[in-house]
Design an enzyme around this catalytic site. Structure first.
Site, PDB file in Angstrom:
ATOM      1  NE  ARG A  61      -2.331  -2.972   5.137  1.00 45.90           N
ATOM      2  CZ  ARG A  61      -2.097  -4.091   4.806  1.00 45.90           C
ATOM      3  NH1 ARG A  61      -1.634  -4.967   3.719  1.00 45.90           N
ATOM      4  NH2 ARG A  61      -2.237  -5.494   5.939  1.00 45.90           N
ATOM      5  NE  ARG A 115       1.563  -3.951  -1.237  1.00 48.52           N
ATOM      6  CZ  ARG A 115       1.722  -4.959  -1.213  1.00 48.52           C
ATOM      7  NH1 ARG A 115       2.372  -6.087  -2.030  1.00 48.52           N
ATOM      8  NH2 ARG A 115       0.337  -5.661  -0.672  1.00 48.52           N
ATOM      9  NE  ARG A 172       8.838  -1.599   2.663  1.00 47.65           N
ATOM     10  CZ  ARG A 172       9.388  -2.596   2.180  1.00 47.65           C
ATOM     11  NH1 ARG A 172      10.932  -1.958   2.528  1.00 47.65           N
ATOM     12  NH2 ARG A 172       9.399  -4.087   2.675  1.00 47.65           N
ATOM     13  CG  ASP A 203       4.977  -6.825  10.489  1.00 46.96           C
ATOM     14  OD1 ASP A 203       4.503  -6.891   9.037  1.00 46.96           O
ATOM     15  OD2 ASP A 203       5.168  -7.974  11.008  1.00 46.96           O
ATOM     16  CE1 TYR A 212       1.147 -13.971   9.675  1.00 48.38           C
ATOM     17  CE2 TYR A 212       0.296 -12.742  11.161  1.00 48.38           C
ATOM     18  CZ  TYR A 212       0.471 -12.935   9.770  1.00 48.38           C
ATOM     19  OH  TYR A 212      -0.263 -12.581   9.065  1.00 48.38           O
TER      20      TYR A 212
END
Length: 324
Positions: free
Chosen positions: A15, A19, A28, A64, A142
């Site tokens: 990743r 953040r 963002r 994503d 999902y």
């Protein structure tokens, strides 16, 4: 990825953008997540941000995995404090009729391809660029759960009650994923990763029926279509928590098998028989450790274990030679 000798052990944080970067938060702020994903310029910028701070050995395009269900006609939103949320998840097999089975990936996912091409130019060959997708079972879970879930009980209910419909959905997803990955290569991706993030929800039997065949099918079909010279694109599979499937994954047409932190690397090397390169497996929560521990002990321990395993293999081989 190809198992060749390298000048140093490559480091790629799975990743990279996120953040922890103030510049990421700034870019963002106030923007819809999927609108961000649909902007090639912003995706390029977010992909490059970690490389400006850290000497990483690869970049992975900012996107994503849920852009694939979106391309098939499902509405997904990223809600603050809740994460990805499907406004109308799949509930019964009849709901498959709502999906767009034949997807024009250039039309529906062209923004990802543009982001890849733009990023390749901006990288100027400094590091390779990795493209990725979610695997069919993870995307299916999902699409049925409607978002994140600890047990994935709604999705697993389909596997038990509607196996034929489950295979139909998994095949639909695999077909789109193959074209999506090929489009990423054409756009400039130099390696491809398939994320089976929810593999651990399945037991060994269900993994072999509902996950593994589609992982194999995707890799085989992509490679069959990339046989032209100059298109040797290594593929990585990361099936989180599927420790029971290491042997099968190492024989599934992928050059690299990703390991999570629950798998002992030496054991994984023995079980995969040297057929593939291994990636991982530091626990992400190790980043909470004191700086001195993180900077010195953990990486050295991982390397020390790898070297000791290599030396033990050499000793065993030598003993065999001398004894014979």
């Amino acid at each position: 990825a190809r198992g060749e000798d390298t000048e140093h052990v490559p480091v790629w944080c799975m990743r990279q953008a996120g953040r922890y970067l103030p510049e990421f938060r700034e870019w963002r702020e106030g923007k819809d997540f999927f609108e961000t994903c649909r902007s090639p310029e912003i995706c390029c910028e977010l992909t490059l941000q970690p490389l400006r701070r850290f000497p990483l050995d690869a970049a992975i395009i900012f996107s994503d995995i849920l852009v694939v269900p979106q391309a098939m006609g499902m509405n997904v939103q990223m809600l603050t404090g809740k994460g990805p949320t499907f406004t109308e998840p799949l509930k019964e097999p009849e709901d498959l009729e709502r999906l767009q089975a034949k997807v024009d990936v250039q039309k529906e996912l062209g923004y990802v391809f543009k982001a890849i091409t733009l990023t390749r130019h901006k990288l100027e060959g400094k590091v390779p660029l990795i493209g990725f997708t979610g695997a069919p079972w993870t995307l299916m879970s999902y699409m049925i759960e409607g978002g994140g879930s600890v047990t994935q009980s709604k999705a697993k209910r389909w596997l038990y009650r509607h196996p034929e419909a489950s295979h139909m959905l998994l095949k639909m997803l695999a077909d789109v994923i193959v074209e999506y990955l090929l489009g990423q290569v054409t756009a400039g991706a130099q390696a491809l990763q398939v994320f089976e993030s929810h593999a651990g929800i399945l037991g060994p039997a269900q993994f072999k029926e509902f996950s593994l065949p589609y992982l194999r099918d995707i890799a085989r079909r992509v490679k069959d279509r990339l046989k032209e010279p100059g298109q040797d694109v290594p593929m990585i599979v990361f099936a989180k928590d599927a420790h029971y499937g290491l042997e099968d994954l190492s024989q599934s047409h992928y050059e690299v098998v990703g390991l999570d932190w629950t798998i002992d690397p030496q054991s994984a090397r023995e079980r995969t028989g040297g057929k593939v390169s291994l990636q991982g497996n530091m626990d992400p929560c190790a980043l909470y450790a004191p700086k001195v521990t993180l900077g010195a002990f953990l990486p050295l321990k991982m390397l020390k274990n790898a070297v000791e395993h290599f030396l033990s293999q050499i000793r065993s081989l030598s003993n065999g030679i001398f004894s014979s």
